[in-house]
Enzyme design. Sequence first.
Site, mmCIF file in Angstrom:
data_model
loop_
_atom_site.group_PDB
_atom_site.id
_atom_site.type_symbol
_atom_site.label_atom_id
_atom_site.label_comp_id
_atom_site.label_asym_id
_atom_site.label_seq_id
_atom_site.Cartn_x
_atom_site.Cartn_y
_atom_site.Cartn_z
ATOM 1 N N ARG A 1 5.881 -13.213 9.417
ATOM 2 C CA ARG A 1 6.384 -11.885 9.081
ATOM 3 C C ARG A 1 8.051 -11.892 9.396
ATOM 4 N NH1 ARG A 1 2.680 -8.140 8.960
ATOM 5 N NH2 ARG A 1 3.791 -6.011 9.203
ATOM 6 N N LYS B 1 4.515 0.661 9.700
ATOM 7 C CA LYS B 1 4.983 2.022 8.801
ATOM 8 C C LYS B 1 4.292 3.279 9.563
ATOM 9 C CE LYS B 1 3.095 -0.170 5.159
ATOM 10 N NZ LYS B 1 2.634 0.032 3.681
ATOM 11 N N GLU C 1 1.054 -1.025 0.110
ATOM 12 C CA GLU C 1 -0.148 0.107 -0.010
ATOM 13 C C GLU C 1 1.027 1.234 0.316
ATOM 14 O OE1 GLU C 1 -2.682 0.312 3.155
ATOM 15 O OE2 GLU C 1 -3.393 2.155 2.600
HETATM 16 P P1 ATP Z 1 2.872 -2.430 8.000
HETATM 17 O O1 ATP Z 1 2.223 -3.044 9.044
HETATM 18 O O2 ATP Z 1 4.543 -2.055 8.106
HETATM 19 O O3 ATP Z 1 2.285 -1.016 7.644
HETATM 20 P P2 ATP Z 1 1.790 -3.791 5.965
HETATM 21 O O4 ATP Z 1 1.582 -4.935 5.811
HETATM 22 O O5 ATP Z 1 0.546 -2.609 6.178
HETATM 23 O O6 ATP Z 1 3.051 -3.268 6.570
HETATM 24 P P3 ATP Z 1 1.883 -3.441 3.028
HETATM 25 O O7 ATP Z 1 2.157 -2.237 2.049
HETATM 26 O O8 ATP Z 1 0.327 -3.765 3.044
HETATM 27 O O9 ATP Z 1 2.262 -3.228 4.529
HETATM 28 O O10 ATP Z 1 2.584 -4.710 2.843
HETATM 29 C C1 ATP Z 1 2.781 -5.061 1.355
HETATM 30 C C2 ATP Z 1 3.129 -6.533 1.758
HETATM 31 O O11 ATP Z 1 4.532 -6.743 2.510
HETATM 32 C C3 ATP Z 1 2.073 -7.579 2.304
HETATM 33 O O12 ATP Z 1 1.906 -8.777 1.373
HETATM 34 C C4 ATP Z 1 2.612 -7.899 3.401
HETATM 35 O O13 ATP Z 1 2.069 -8.780 4.090
HETATM 36 C C5 ATP Z 1 4.134 -7.730 3.337
HETATM 37 N N1 ATP Z 1 4.828 -7.584 4.579
HETATM 38 C C6 ATP Z 1 4.630 -6.345 5.419
HETATM 39 N N2 ATP Z 1 5.350 -6.289 6.410
HETATM 40 C C7 ATP Z 1 6.154 -7.647 6.488
HETATM 41 C C8 ATP Z 1 7.049 -8.199 7.335
HETATM 42 N N3 ATP Z 1 7.427 -7.678 8.428
HETATM 43 N N4 ATP Z 1 7.491 -9.449 6.674
HETATM 44 C C9 ATP Z 1 7.167 -9.951 5.777
HETATM 45 N N5 ATP Z 1 6.038 -9.382 4.812
HETATM 46 C C10 ATP Z 1 5.614 -8.432 5.440
HETATM 47 MG MG MG Z 2 -1.286 -3.172 5.301
#
Ligand code: ATP
Ligand code: MG
Length: 794
Positions: free
Chosen positions: A280, A290, A47
């Site tokens: 994760r 984020k 995102e």
């Molecule tokens: P955050 O919680 O840091 O804001 P998010 O999951 O909201 O991260 P996205 O932009 O939605 O951020 O993530 C894009 C992709 O990266 C998703 O498929 C998510 O599952 C993966 N992802 C995010 N954080 C991790 C992590 N710590 N380890 C592995 N994959 C991750």
């Molecule tokens: Mg997300």
Amino acid sequence: MTASDHTPASPEEGASPTAGLDFIRAIVAEDLRAGRYSQIVTRFPPEPNGYLHIGHAKSIGINYGIAAETGGRFNLRFDDTNPETEDESYVQSIIDTVRWLGAEFGEVLYAADYFEDMFAFAEFLIGRGAAYVDSSSEEEIREARGTVTEPGFPTKHRDRSVEENLDLFRRMRAGEFPDGAHVLRAKIDLASPNMLLRDPLLYRIRHAHHYRTGDRWCIYPLYDYAHPIEDAIEGITHSLCTLEFDNNRAVYDWTIEHWQDFERSRGREPARPHQYEFARGNLDYTVMSKRKLLQLVQGGHVTGWDDPRLPTLAGLRRRGVTAEAVRAFWERMGVAKVNSRVDIGKLEYAIRDDLNQRAPRVLAVLHPLRVVLTNYPEGRTEELDAPYWPHDVPKEGSRMLPFGRELYIDRDDFAEEPPKGWHRLSPGAEVRLRYAYVIRCEEVVKDAAGEVVELRCTYDERTRGGTTPEGRQVKGTIQWVSAAHAVKAEVRLYDRLFTVPDPDAGEGDFKDYLNPASLVVVPGALVEPSVAADEPGSRYQFERLGYFYADPVDSRPGALVFNRTVTLRDTWAKAAEAPKPQPKAEKKPPKAEPGSSDAGQPRAPKAAVHDTSRPPELEARRTRYAAELGLTVADADWVTRDASTADLFDAAVAAGGSAKGVARWVIHELTRETAGRASDALPFAGRELGELVALVEDGTISASAGRTVLAEMAKNGGRPADLVESLGLRQVSDPGALAPVIDEVVAANAAKADEYRSGKTGLLGFFVGQVMRTPAGKAASPEMVKQMLEERLR
Ligand code: ATP
Ligand code: MG
């Protein structure tokens, strides 16, 4: 073994065709083998509401890695369905970072480009009675959803007619209603034990400007609805996400099943993506959400999204970490189904391991102390040849170091009253200047305040190049620069951003645990002149100090700025190990500290870089492993990080593994298989590990079979030789035994073989899978099977 042994594998036989693969790669291999897909398609769906962090690199590595390994496709798709937090600048930084990591994607894709399709599908759902407009308030909807122990109940809108629903939904889109007036919900099951299936929201009204679609839309789809559609539209085969989406899978599948009917109703062949969840990537001593990173950026706790202390990829990059190091780090950590926090020491290890091979060694002095060589002729300068690389890095090259009567050494390398075991300079003592001469401190000059401002020394001209005459021992070697030639630089010593491993777990706010010493600026460092003309973005090891990176933004000729990427040693592991003696040792040479340019600032754990805090016993073993067993400094450092690991290492070497091989297994494989358990808490001992390494090294089993054995040992213990037999892993080293099986598999799949030959090379995975499930294949290394198949299918 002959082709007559060729019988289908049964699960009881132990070794599976996917041995050595992580569970997701095993699923993918099986799908290819079974012919479920002819090509694997994965995606990374960020995102655009912030910068990518190192956890995202794990996801990118897995998704891109699987596509690349199977000849598939990898998409970069922005999951941009939430107008309020998203922004074009984030899109740009993400594209840039994914490229930097080396993950190749085609055209950049945007979920917002699918809004029209998503809307049409919602109308289809309404038409078949599977979705309805609910005009209840947020509060009412929450209440009617029930609790974990009580089922939900319908709101009064659940049984609206199709016509009314369609009319309201279209008017929602037309902008007739304010935010929150209505939502579109799926009609699934209000009594489901999975709360997410209790009529989840599909659309909500948001009169907000979207960075890509502008004001065209005022209704926006929710994640659980949008994501499967995005995957289906792109023909994603394996939709990989993190474990917390476990429960969302039911909604994913519900949506996909209806979507397939929708596609058929439009005369299209429906795709069927499947969601799989993996753990994760979490690192300690930092935060990764984020939302929290944004707080640090907006609150001015760091200088921006690319602050080198942040776990953002932009930050790591600016700190001097390479994309290769980030990728290698996650590859070593593997892919698991259980969440865990990764010791940040392992990331630092991967960074050192990478920089060791790419950063030339140069000399720098952080806190200069003037040295005058009273017996060196005035006005004379000589040039000393100094290699850029240590002997264990297979690279060549050297530069000339100017040397003269006036030099600078580091204040930390002089002690007026040296503690016991001090090998550096002190009054009347000798020390070797790296690549130069042995000098002796004859006189200490102080200013009116009693502070040491200069050392008057003599040099021994017979020791040119640092050699000492026979029988004479000079234990310490320190770095130096020539006063007339050195260039001034600002050095930024970066350290961990937080003082505790899990800042989220403590009381109060995570920001309470920020490390006040996470950045120490040293304004008046001196560096040897060879670096003066290098490009910003150059990397070095400043000998004895760490790896440094010429800041690509702030460094310029005449005003050099270097970021410390990582120290040379894991200074924190030792600090945690020996908490008591350390504060004393730190304070011991107090005279050496005042007047240094960062006096008064909290000190970075710098003393540890100079060997003062590691228990002497481990320090001795570290030195010995590097000097006598041929380990790299980083590897020796790792295996002596605590006594139980060092004991494990010794026992494994005694049991027959080579030192380098055992070190590799301890560092890379053991970590992965034992999820970071302490070395003395494992169900096997060093002896078993050594036997296993020996079996791999003498070719009895392949490395991947070795990993299978190790996984079994980590679970249930056992002797490796027995496990090799009981799991049937003995390696076929004779290609002759494999050839008939390969012929048979190719003959049995003639049509696929033709497709392969006409360019569908993605089918190779299918063939490998077929061969690997036979007994002969199981005993062979996948590498060999792959090679022989490529040959046979040519
Ligand atoms: P955050 O919680 O840091 O804001 P998010 O999951 O909201 O991260 P996205 O932009 O939605 O951020 O993530 C894009 C992709 O990266 C998703 O498929 C998510 O599952 C993966 N992802 C995010 N954080 C991790 C992590 N710590 N380890 C592995 N994959 C991750
Ligand atoms: Mg997300």
